[in-house]
Design an enzyme around this catalytic site. Sequence first.
Site, PDB file in Angstrom:
ATOM      1  N   SER A 140      -1.335  -1.579   4.262  1.00  0.00           N
ATOM      2  CA  SER A 140      -0.026  -1.687   3.626  1.00  0.00           C
ATOM      3  C   SER A 140       0.281  -0.371   2.940  1.00  0.00           C
ATOM      4  CB  SER A 140      -0.051  -2.814   2.580  1.00  0.00           C
ATOM      5  OG  SER A 140       1.047  -2.708   1.693  1.00  0.00           O
ATOM      6  N   TYR A 153      -3.619  -7.205  -5.146  1.00  0.00           N
ATOM      7  CA  TYR A 153      -3.184  -7.026  -3.762  1.00  0.00           C
ATOM      8  C   TYR A 153      -3.209  -5.545  -3.385  1.00  0.00           C
ATOM      9  CZ  TYR A 153      -0.035  -6.808   0.290  1.00  0.00           C
ATOM     10  OH  TYR A 153       0.507  -6.560   1.524  1.00  0.00           O
TER      11      TYR A 153
END
Length: 256
Positions: A140, A153
């Site tokens: 990501s 995260y």
Amino acid sequence: HSMDLTNKNIIFVAGLGGIGLDTSRELVKRSPKNLVILDRVDNPVAVAELKAMNPKVTVTYYPYDVTVPVVETVKLLKTIFAKVKTVDVLINGAGILDDHQIERTIAINFTGLVNTTTAMMEFWDKRKGGPGGVVVNICSVTGFNAIYQVPVYSASKAAVVSFTMSMAKLAHITGVTAFSVNPGITKTTLVHKFNSWLDVEPRVAELLLEHPTQTTQQCAQNFVKAIEANKNGAVWKLDLGRLDLVEWTKHWDSGI
């Protein structure tokens, strides 16, 4: 070292997810021989659709939870290798976004990816007589540019970007190359509603979606282009419908 996906065998972990399913559709268009999808949730409708899209491709589904121990994954891979004989590409795509679930975030986003890859090395590592292979990790952009309201995260994604870079540098020893695909904000169910760490920002999902986004389809098309480019050690950014290489400087050479 570009790769033609025709007649290749691909294992896709989480190939029925938000970005996953659209990427599976794009992959099937390239006429691989086998697309083996490992996912936690069965979606017979989606699997049937993939099968119907291109009769040349054998699409198979196996239930798989990335949080199982490595030995369990090795067992599943043995079953798969017995059927398809060789595997060219492993795509690791499992991920959750919920900073209330700290252990689970790390277990799925980081440990699960590392363990799945480690299990695959049993079959691929050239030191064991394996043929090598290509690992594609869906990380990501938060891996190098944190959304600080979801630090768990973001950190789990930074960890897998780093793991992927190390793997790429070990390719001369293992015969296994690796690169990461890092989507920006993509319109999936993942980002509609999620929890920030300690609720530091209750509106984090809304705030995020105020930024320009991309569709899962745009992301998927660039994802497959990145696989075809097959660049060991690449950190690809897939954002706003674009595909760009990121200059990664954090990985210093230890000199050992």
